[in-house]
Scaffold this motif. Structure first.
Motif, short mmCIF file in Angstrom:
data_model
loop_
_atom_site.label_atom_id
_atom_site.label_comp_id
_atom_site.label_asym_id
_atom_site.label_seq_id
_atom_site.Cartn_x
_atom_site.Cartn_y
_atom_site.Cartn_z
N LEU A 61 36.84 46.79 33.16
CA LEU A 61 37.80 47.59 32.41
C LEU A 61 37.16 48.88 31.90
CD1 LEU A 61 39.55 44.83 30.27
CD2 LEU A 61 40.21 45.70 32.52
N THR A 62 37.93 49.94 31.98
CA THR A 62 37.54 51.21 31.36
C THR A 62 38.76 51.78 30.64
OG1 THR A 62 38.11 52.45 33.37
CG2 THR A 62 35.82 51.72 33.14
N ASP A 63 38.52 52.71 29.75
CA ASP A 63 39.62 53.39 29.05
C ASP A 63 40.51 52.38 28.31
OD1 ASP A 63 40.41 55.96 28.45
OD2 ASP A 63 42.01 55.99 29.93
N VAL A 64 39.87 51.41 27.65
CA VAL A 64 40.57 50.31 27.02
C VAL A 64 41.05 50.71 25.62
CG1 VAL A 64 40.31 47.96 26.11
CG2 VAL A 64 39.23 48.60 28.28
N VAL A 65 42.27 50.33 25.29
CA VAL A 65 42.74 50.35 23.91
C VAL A 65 42.53 48.93 23.38
CG1 VAL A 65 44.67 50.73 22.34
CG2 VAL A 65 44.43 52.15 24.39
N LEU A 66 41.53 48.77 22.54
CA LEU A 66 41.11 47.46 22.06
C LEU A 66 41.69 47.25 20.67
CD1 LEU A 66 39.46 44.90 22.56
CD2 LEU A 66 37.43 46.13 21.73
N VAL A 67 42.64 46.32 20.57
CA VAL A 67 43.40 46.10 19.34
C VAL A 67 42.94 44.79 18.70
CG1 VAL A 67 45.70 45.81 18.34
CG2 VAL A 67 45.38 47.29 20.36
N GLY A 68 42.65 44.83 17.40
CA GLY A 68 42.30 43.63 16.66
C GLY A 68 43.21 43.44 15.47
N HIS A 69 43.85 42.29 15.40
CA HIS A 69 44.73 41.95 14.27
C HIS A 69 43.97 41.06 13.29
CE1 HIS A 69 48.07 39.23 12.58
NE2 HIS A 69 48.14 40.38 11.92
N SER A 70 43.96 41.42 12.02
CA SER A 70 43.39 40.59 10.96
C SER A 70 41.90 40.33 11.25
CB SER A 70 44.21 39.30 10.84
OG SER A 70 43.94 38.63 9.65
N TYR A 71 41.49 39.06 11.40
CA TYR A 71 40.10 38.77 11.76
C TYR A 71 39.68 39.47 13.03
CZ TYR A 71 36.36 36.11 14.03
OH TYR A 71 35.21 35.76 14.71
N GLY A 72 40.62 39.73 13.93
CA GLY A 72 40.29 40.41 15.17
C GLY A 72 39.63 41.76 14.96
N GLY A 73 39.81 42.36 13.77
CA GLY A 73 39.12 43.61 13.46
C GLY A 73 37.60 43.45 13.46
N MET A 74 37.12 42.28 13.01
CA MET A 74 35.68 42.01 13.07
C MET A 74 35.20 41.99 14.52
SD MET A 74 34.83 41.60 9.82
CE MET A 74 33.14 41.04 10.10
N VAL A 75 36.00 41.38 15.37
CA VAL A 75 35.62 41.19 16.77
C VAL A 75 35.61 42.51 17.53
CG1 VAL A 75 36.19 39.98 18.91
CG2 VAL A 75 36.55 38.85 16.69
N ILE A 76 36.66 43.31 17.34
CA ILE A 76 36.70 44.57 18.11
C ILE A 76 35.65 45.55 17.62
CG2 ILE A 76 39.15 44.23 18.63
CD1 ILE A 76 39.68 46.68 16.74
N ALA A 77 35.29 45.48 16.33
CA ALA A 77 34.22 46.35 15.84
C ALA A 77 32.92 46.05 16.58
CB ALA A 77 34.05 46.18 14.34
N GLY A 78 32.62 44.77 16.75
CA GLY A 78 31.40 44.40 17.48
C GLY A 78 31.46 44.75 18.94
N ALA A 79 32.60 44.50 19.58
CA ALA A 79 32.74 44.83 21.00
C ALA A 79 32.69 46.34 21.21
CB ALA A 79 34.05 44.25 21.55
N GLY A 80 33.26 47.09 20.27
CA GLY A 80 33.21 48.55 20.37
C GLY A 80 31.79 49.08 20.30
N ASN A 81 30.97 48.43 19.49
CA ASN A 81 29.56 48.83 19.42
C ASN A 81 28.82 48.52 20.72
OD1 ASN A 81 29.73 49.82 16.80
ND2 ASN A 81 29.15 47.87 15.86
#
Length: 227
Positions: A61-81
């Motif tokens: 995947l490229t050019d992803v819009v990575l959405v995290g709801h609630s706890y998912g915000g913790m997860v997408i922050a790490g994946a974004g890094n």
């Protein structure tokens, strides 16, 4: 059109996006709704971050819009890094907005207390589990409450205790958008933090915290704006 990867919140699964995903696909987007690993020994925040990184890598995947709801915000922050060059936008939907070194319990100490209280109500109490609780306070219609509670599953406590890992050195950071659910009382502070740190702020009018279930018709156009 964008590739959306939608990451659910505490106790939920990919099914929580069942009303959102078809509408985004109807707009021409590609949509993936993974379910994070259920509670088990060794499962923590790092486990869930690694799962989203593996999904991005495995599907090329490229050019992803990575959405995290609630706890998912913790997860997408790490994946974004971990995969910043693969991500068009990090989108926090009424979610935690952490910095490295912060855990979900650090950001909301009251949540730790609530989880401890909920755990004492379980006859088979396991100290390392967080049982589902609180859905009755989230504005769900009776049928939706029955649906959500029937599918909700406990989480490993480490998901909320583990801090967000430090990012690899000298990597760019993806652009960030914070979507505030106007009627939700849970993440007003997080929205203010996000705005102060340079994120774009969008709002779903009159939406509660469980907007993917209760307010999906208003949520989807806002998500579309992040693409």
């Amino acid at each position: 059109m964008a590739t959306f990867v939608l990451v659910h919140g505490s106790w939920l699964g990919g099914w929580a996006w069942d009303r959102v995903a078809p509408r985004l696909r109807a707009s021409g987007h590609t949509v993936l709704c993974p379910s994070l690993a259920p509670a088990g020994p060794g499962v923590g925040l790092r486990t869930h971050i690694a799962e989203i990184v593996a999904l991005i890598d495995g599907h090329h995947l490229t050019d992803v819009v990575l959405v995290g709801h609630s706890y998912g915000g913790m997860v997408i922050a790490g994946a974004g890094n971990e995969r910043p060059r693969h991500i068009r936008q990090l989108v926090y939907l009424d979610a935690f907005f952490p910095e490295p070194g912060q855990s979900a319990f650090d950001l909301q100490p009251v949540l730790r207390d609530a989880c401890d209280a909920a755990a004492t109500l379980r006859p088979e109490r396991d100290a390392w589990l967080i049982p589902p609780f609180g859905f009755e306070t989230m504005g769900l219609a009776a049928t939706d409450l029955e649906w959500v509670t029937s599918l909700a599953r406990p989480m490993a406590r480490a998901t909320h205790e583990e801090p967000l890992p430090d990012p690899p050195a000298q990597r760019p950071h993806p652009p960030e958008t914070y979507i505030r659910c106007e009627a939700s009382p849970f993440f007003a502070d997080a929205a203010e933090t996000a705005l102060r740190r340079g994120a774009r702020l969008l709002t779903v009018q009159d939406a509660g915290h469980m907007a993917p279930v209760t307010d999906y018709e208003r949520l989807c156009p806002v998500l579309d704006r992040t693409s």
